[in-house]
Design a protein around this motif. Structure first.
Motif, short mmCIF file in Angstrom:
data_model
loop_
_atom_site.label_atom_id
_atom_site.label_comp_id
_atom_site.label_asym_id
_atom_site.label_seq_id
_atom_site.Cartn_x
_atom_site.Cartn_y
_atom_site.Cartn_z
N ASP A 109 2.46 11.81 -20.15
CA ASP A 109 1.73 12.90 -19.51
C ASP A 109 0.88 12.44 -18.35
O ASP A 109 -0.01 13.15 -17.90
N THR A 110 1.16 11.24 -17.82
CA THR A 110 0.26 10.63 -16.84
C THR A 110 0.98 10.16 -15.59
O THR A 110 2.04 9.52 -15.68
N GLN A 111 0.38 10.45 -14.44
CA GLN A 111 0.82 9.88 -13.17
C GLN A 111 -0.04 8.65 -12.86
O GLN A 111 -1.27 8.74 -12.83
N PHE A 112 0.60 7.52 -12.63
CA PHE A 112 -0.09 6.28 -12.29
C PHE A 112 0.09 5.99 -10.80
O PHE A 112 1.22 5.93 -10.31
N PHE A 113 -1.04 5.81 -10.11
CA PHE A 113 -1.03 5.44 -8.70
C PHE A 113 -1.41 3.96 -8.63
O PHE A 113 -2.55 3.60 -8.91
N LEU A 114 -0.45 3.13 -8.24
CA LEU A 114 -0.61 1.68 -8.32
C LEU A 114 -0.96 1.14 -6.94
O LEU A 114 -0.08 0.96 -6.08
N LEU A 115 -2.25 0.87 -6.73
CA LEU A 115 -2.75 0.44 -5.42
C LEU A 115 -3.09 -1.05 -5.45
O LEU A 115 -4.11 -1.45 -6.02
N VAL A 154 0.82 -1.20 0.00
CA VAL A 154 0.00 0.00 0.00
C VAL A 154 0.86 1.26 0.00
O VAL A 154 0.55 2.25 -0.68
N ALA A 155 1.95 1.24 0.74
CA ALA A 155 2.81 2.43 0.83
C ALA A 155 3.32 2.86 -0.54
O ALA A 155 3.44 4.06 -0.82
N GLU A 156 3.58 1.91 -1.42
CA GLU A 156 4.10 2.24 -2.75
C GLU A 156 3.08 2.98 -3.60
O GLU A 156 3.45 3.71 -4.53
N SER A 157 1.81 2.83 -3.28
CA SER A 157 0.77 3.48 -4.08
C SER A 157 0.79 4.99 -3.93
O SER A 157 0.22 5.71 -4.76
N LEU A 158 1.42 5.49 -2.87
CA LEU A 158 1.45 6.93 -2.63
C LEU A 158 2.54 7.64 -3.41
O LEU A 158 2.63 8.88 -3.38
N HIS A 159 3.35 6.87 -4.12
CA HIS A 159 4.43 7.45 -4.92
C HIS A 159 4.15 7.13 -6.38
O HIS A 159 4.42 6.02 -6.86
N PRO A 160 3.58 8.07 -7.11
CA PRO A 160 3.15 7.79 -8.48
C PRO A 160 4.30 7.48 -9.43
O PRO A 160 5.42 7.96 -9.25
N VAL A 161 3.97 6.66 -10.43
CA VAL A 161 4.90 6.38 -11.52
C VAL A 161 4.46 7.25 -12.70
O VAL A 161 3.30 7.21 -13.11
N THR A 162 5.36 8.03 -13.23
CA THR A 162 5.02 8.92 -14.33
C THR A 162 5.49 8.34 -15.65
O THR A 162 6.66 8.00 -15.82
N VAL A 212 -10.43 6.83 1.96
CA VAL A 212 -10.45 8.28 2.17
C VAL A 212 -9.03 8.79 2.45
O VAL A 212 -8.58 9.78 1.87
N ARG A 213 -8.31 8.10 3.32
CA ARG A 213 -6.95 8.51 3.66
C ARG A 213 -6.00 8.32 2.47
O ARG A 213 -5.15 9.16 2.19
N LEU A 214 -6.13 7.19 1.78
CA LEU A 214 -5.24 6.91 0.65
C LEU A 214 -5.43 7.92 -0.48
O LEU A 214 -4.46 8.45 -1.03
N VAL A 215 -6.68 8.17 -0.83
CA VAL A 215 -6.96 9.09 -1.94
C VAL A 215 -6.48 10.50 -1.60
O VAL A 215 -5.91 11.20 -2.45
N ALA A 216 -6.69 10.92 -0.35
CA ALA A 216 -6.23 12.25 0.06
C ALA A 216 -4.71 12.36 -0.07
O ALA A 216 -4.18 13.38 -0.55
N ALA A 217 -3.99 11.30 0.33
CA ALA A 217 -2.53 11.32 0.23
C ALA A 217 -2.08 11.31 -1.23
O ALA A 217 -1.10 11.97 -1.59
N MET A 218 -2.80 10.57 -2.07
CA MET A 218 -2.46 10.56 -3.51
C MET A 218 -2.69 11.92 -4.14
O MET A 218 -1.85 12.43 -4.89
N LYS A 249 -2.21 14.06 -16.30
CA LYS A 249 -3.41 13.27 -16.02
C LYS A 249 -3.10 12.30 -14.88
O LYS A 249 -1.93 11.98 -14.61
N HIS A 250 -4.16 11.83 -14.22
CA HIS A 250 -3.97 10.99 -13.03
C HIS A 250 -4.80 9.72 -13.15
O HIS A 250 -6.02 9.79 -13.34
#
Length: 376
Positions: A120-126, A109-117, A151-157, A166-167
């Motif tokens: 033109d897109t940031q990928f959040f891998l949850l 889960v922790a890795e999902s808070l660090h997007p892969v770009t 709620v907490r995860l999306v706010a952090a993302m 794009k996200h």
């Protein structure tokens, strides 16, 4: 950018005992062909790469070949997450060095808070998660449900959103309003089994895995299940399997479905036994197709499964559309005087069209002896 969204490969899965590796390899080849024809910039796999946490050696070899081919031979970036069928630890054993070839595999889960770009897109891998993992991540004992966790995860993302890009969220869970099929294991955590889609609306696209039908979530144009590449249950017999092509150059993103053609289809045949066994009757199946038979007969048929398999070798299910009617056999006085074990064996065969097995006979004999001792 343009990417291909797929999920739920379930490599190593068996269909009522039948091995599916050949069919899965064929589906992969079609997915690769689509990816190359569409000139995608990346491939997203939203969980359940394997069918079980401890996959067999043949399943591991097949998936490895697929990923190496896609990533190393075709030079396509892969963005993947672990699903509820995967072992996050085993699947993610080499993720630190996978990224050197643009294979981004996230299993925590922790890795999902660090997007892969990518482009033109940031990928959040949850990856698939349970609330306790998020509770530990944020050191917040008040996080008890999947909704509170999201709620907490999306706010952090969102705090890491680059407004110039794009996200995209890649996730593996059961979204509110979705419909599931028989081949899926429902995600039920924290007393809830669904993630509210309202929490996900700030993402330009949500690439989901877990449910095996692309129609599972029809009310959300930019939140999609890709569905599984193969039909894994009779409830999916009429489904069209495929992948999504997502183009982030437009607002909203453009989403196009690309179908896959099954190497060996899963078909439901509903008819009488006589028609099914009639060589003059034609059905839209081959001998290699998987078949569910729905019999319309109401009378018992001896050795029905064995006889049907002479024409349809890969029967995975046999059902009765109408209630089976059994006409009691009229026995002579001499027949009624036979020993109880013989009488029970005759009755069992009359009702089930199968003889008692040696084990069943042993149980019946033991039960009869116990009953006789109780009478003495």
């Amino acid at each position: 950018m343009r990417f291909l969204h797929t999920a739920d490969w379930h490599i190593g899965k068996k269909l009522h005992g039948y091995d599916l590796l050949t069919e899965q390899q064929d589906a992969y080849r079609q997915i690769k062909t689509i990816a190359l024809a569409e000139k995608v910039d990346a491939v997203v796999i939203a969980g359940d790469l394997y069918d079980r946490a401890l996959p067999g050696e043949d399943a591991v070899a097949v998936l490895d070949q697929m990923l190496v081919d896609l990533n190393r031979q075709e030079h396509l970036p892969i963005l993947a997450i672990s699903g509820n069928h995967d072992s996050a630890v085993r699947l993610g054993y080499g993720r630190e060095w996978f990224a050197s070839t643009h294979f981004y595999l996230k299993t925590t889960v922790a890795e999902s808070l660090h997007p892969v770009t990518v482009g033109d897109t940031q990928f959040f891998l949850l990856p698939y998660f349970e609330p306790f993992a998020v509770r530990q991540l944020f050191a917040d004992d008040d996080i008890r449900t999947v909704t509170q966790a999201m709620v907490r995860l999306v706010a952090a993302m969102k705090a890491t959103f680059d407004p110039a890009k794009k996200h995209v969220l890649v996730a593996h869970f059961f979204a509110a309003g979705s419909q599931h099929s028989d081949s899926e294991t429902l995600v039920q955590v924290g007393g809830l089994n669904a993630v509210p889609t309202d929490l996900l609306r700030d993402f330009d696209y949500v690439a989901l895995g877990h449910l095996h039908r692309k129609e599972a979530l029809q009310s959300e144009p930019t939140m999609k299940y890709s569905g599984s590449p193969l039909k894994f249950s009779t409830s999916e017999a009429t489904d069209t399997k495929g992948v999504w092509i997502v183009d982030t150059a437009t607002t909203p993103v453009t989403v196009t479905f690309k179908p896959l053609t099954p190497l060996h289809d899963l078909v439901v045949l509903q008819d009488s036994f006589d028609h099914l066994m009639d060589s003059q009757q034609e059905y839209p199946v081959t001998k290699e197709d998987f078949v569910t038979i729905e019999l319309t007969d109401t009378a018992p048929i001896s050795n029905v499964m064995q006889r049907l398999k002479t024409r349809f070798p890969r029967i995975i299910e046999l059902k009765r559309v109408n209630q089976l009617t059994v006409t009691p056999k009229v026995m002579t006085t001499q027949e009624t005087q036979r020993d109880p074990l013989t009488l029970m064996g005759d009755f069992f065969e009359q009702v089930t069209q199968h003889e008692l097995t040696a084990q069943q006979r042993a149980w019946a004999k033991a039960a009869l002896q116990a009953a006789e001792k109780g009478e003495n």
